[in-house]
Design a protein around this motif. Structure first.
Motif, PDB file in Angstrom:
ATOM      1  N   SER A  62       9.720   1.636  -6.608  1.00  0.00           N
ATOM      2  CA  SER A  62       8.346   1.757  -6.822  1.00  0.00           C
ATOM      3  C   SER A  62       7.768   2.426  -7.800  1.00  0.00           C
ATOM      4  O   SER A  62       8.330   3.103  -8.250  1.00  0.00           O
ATOM      5  CB  SER A  62       7.816   2.397  -5.349  1.00  0.00           C
TER       6      SER A  62
ATOM      7  N   SER B 151       9.294   9.389 -11.061  1.00  0.00           N
ATOM      8  CA  SER B 151       8.627  10.307 -10.057  1.00  0.00           C
ATOM      9  C   SER B 151       9.148  11.810 -10.454  1.00  0.00           C
ATOM     10  O   SER B 151      10.345  11.997 -10.338  1.00  0.00           O
ATOM     11  CB  SER B 151       8.567  10.267  -8.650  1.00  0.00           C
TER      12      SER B 151
ATOM     13  N   SER C 299       3.375   2.477   3.016  1.00  0.00           N
ATOM     14  CA  SER C 299       5.053   2.782   2.867  1.00  0.00           C
ATOM     15  C   SER C 299       5.318   4.263   2.921  1.00  0.00           C
ATOM     16  O   SER C 299       6.552   4.643   3.307  1.00  0.00           O
ATOM     17  CB  SER C 299       5.020   2.244   1.406  1.00  0.00           C
ATOM     18  N   SER C 300       4.608   5.041   2.005  1.00  0.00           N
ATOM     19  CA  SER C 300       5.114   6.577   2.194  1.00  0.00           C
ATOM     20  C   SER C 300       5.179   7.125   3.888  1.00  0.00           C
ATOM     21  O   SER C 300       5.980   7.864   4.169  1.00  0.00           O
ATOM     22  CB  SER C 300       4.253   7.506   1.577  1.00  0.00           C
TER      23      SER C 300
ATOM     24  N   ASN D 251       4.918   4.037  -7.357  1.00  0.00           N
ATOM     25  CA  ASN D 251       4.239   5.212  -6.898  1.00  0.00           C
ATOM     26  C   ASN D 251       5.194   6.368  -6.762  1.00  0.00           C
ATOM     27  O   ASN D 251       6.190   6.161  -6.300  1.00  0.00           O
ATOM     28  CB  ASN D 251       3.665   4.727  -5.556  1.00  0.00           C
TER      29      ASN D 251
ATOM     30  N   ASN E 237       0.952  -1.115  -0.092  1.00  0.00           N
ATOM     31  CA  ASN E 237       0.075   0.115  -0.016  1.00  0.00           C
ATOM     32  C   ASN E 237       1.146   1.490  -0.020  1.00  0.00           C
ATOM     33  O   ASN E 237       1.693   1.479   0.965  1.00  0.00           O
ATOM     34  CB  ASN E 237      -0.970  -0.041   1.166  1.00  0.00           C
ATOM     35  N   PRO E 238       0.689   1.991  -1.066  1.00  0.00           N
ATOM     36  CA  PRO E 238       1.626   3.269  -1.014  1.00  0.00           C
ATOM     37  C   PRO E 238       1.491   4.221   0.111  1.00  0.00           C
ATOM     38  O   PRO E 238       2.609   4.816   0.439  1.00  0.00           O
ATOM     39  CB  PRO E 238       1.122   4.087  -2.351  1.00  0.00           C
TER      40      PRO E 238
ATOM     41  N   VAL F 221       6.172   7.419  -3.265  1.00  0.00           N
ATOM     42  CA  VAL F 221       6.622   6.415  -2.388  1.00  0.00           C
ATOM     43  C   VAL F 221       8.286   6.688  -3.127  1.00  0.00           C
ATOM     44  O   VAL F 221       9.043   6.594  -2.067  1.00  0.00           O
ATOM     45  CB  VAL F 221       6.472   4.997  -2.612  1.00  0.00           C
TER      46      VAL F 221
END
Length: 375
Positions: free
Chosen positions: A77, A115, A44-45, A79, A40-41, A82
């Protein structure tokens, strides 16, 4: 923190790390390591950012260094947040080791960062390395910054352009690609991009006015921008980059523009006019007339003080403007509501008046003050 409800887990991690000290950290180490690479982002964040704050507050650097594998996994990742938070934590762990930071940059400036936020952070890290080692050349990092000017994300493009413009020891030719990008942003439909671009160009124009001249036409269009902050920055940038032939036109544009902005922006414009007066002393008449008009307009004490100080600075720097400048200041004290400014001008008259070709013409203004102030 170890429950099945993802909505609670991220908040639980943040709360627990907020109240945890160095003595309790070993008890939750295993759970934090697992959370760093959670599917789950949000979880994790939360773990990455909480670990970053733990490092600042309690200095558990050695423990966090043992989590390098998990942080590296988070860096891969998909995301965007993240990956950004993982890069921030990795840099925090390695920032005191120059070799480790160099390896980090060498690895991720070649690719692998999807990102845009992480790319912006990479740009800032690269700039810090360049600034801390000015004597060394960094062709790979400069190439990385220039490649970011072609990124698909606007925030990355702007961050790279701003970084290049702020780097020390670069010539006008070196920052030309960045200025070209900022020029495109000046015509963007997004006010944030227009503001960011004109603010950066305003700063660049102080050291590289000739490099920003290519943007003058776009800057003139921004004078009528509905956002007064953008318009103010545009006019002050034009004052820094303007040449002697464009001064008359600029003064007319400023005159119609001044009534629409608050005093704090007017002061910025006045200071820019001062720089232009000192740059082109032959045009002092045009600019003095504008400053005189601004003195008669409505405004607070700080605004009037800025104008008076500008006129005095021009008089001291350019003796040919002395007579005109003193006359405008004398006209101002005839109806001046600020006693401090009137006293300052009278002191200047006493010091500089006798040096003018016809000092007798200033006696009337001084005599008026003696009679009216006593009454």
């Amino acid at each position: 923190m170890t429950g099945k409800e993802d909505g609670y887990r991220a908040t639980a991690i943040r709360s627990l790390c907020k109240i945890t000290d160095i003595t309790m950290l070993t008890a939750i180490e295993r759970y934090l390591k697992q959370a760093l690479v959670d599917r789950n982002p949000a979880v994790s964040s939360a773990a990455l950012v909480s670990t970053l704050h733990l490092g600042k507050d309690n200095n558990p650097a050695e423990m966090v260094k043992r989590w390098t594998n998990e942080i590296n996994e988070a860096l891969n990742s998909d995301n965007v947040m993240v990956q950004y938070h993982a890069l921030g934590l990795m840099y925090s762990v390695k920032k005191h080791d120059r070799l480790a930071v160099s390896k980090l940059l060498a690895k991720y400036t070649k690719g692998g960062v999807r990102s845009p936020y992480a790319t912006c952070l990479l740009i800032r890290i690269a700039c810090k390395v360049i600034e801390e080692n000015e004597q060394e050349s960094h062709p790979n990092l400069i190439d990385f910054l220039e490649s970011c000017l072609r990124h698909k994300s606007e925030i990355v493009i702007y961050e790279a352009a701003r970084a290049l413009c702020n780097l020390p020891n670069l010539s006008g030719k070196d920052i030309a690609p960045a200025i070209s990008v900022l020029q495109l942003f000046l015509s963007s439909p997004k006010p944030t991009l227009r503001f960011a671009a004109v603010k950066t160009l305003n700063k660049v124009a102080t050291n590289y006015p000739s490099s920003v001249t290519m943007c003058n036409l776009d800057l003139e269009h921004l004078i009528s921008d509905t956002n007064r902050s953008i318009a103010t920055l545009a006019i002050t940038t034009l004052l820094k980059t303007g040449n002697e032939s464009s001064i008359d036109r600029l003064m007319k544009q400023i005159q119609s523009f001044m009534s629409e902005i608050p005093d704090e922006f007017k002061i910025v414009v006045v200071r820019a006019i001062q720089g232009l007066c000192l740059k082109f002393p032959n045009k002092h008449d045009v600019m003095m007339n504008l400053l005189s008009t601004m003195l008669r307009d409505e405004g607070g004490y700080q605004y009037k003080e800025a104008i008076v100080n500008t006129i005095i600075a021009v008089i001291e720097a350019n003796p040919s403007s002395q007579d005109t400048g003193l006359y405008h200041l004398c006209e101002f004290i005839e109806d001046c509501e600020h006693g401090v400014l009137a006293t300052k001008i009278l002191h200047l008259l006493g010091r500089e008046g006798p040096k003018t070709p016809t000092p007798a013409k200033f006696i009337r203004y001084i005599y008026n003050r003696v009679i009216l102030e006593n009454s």
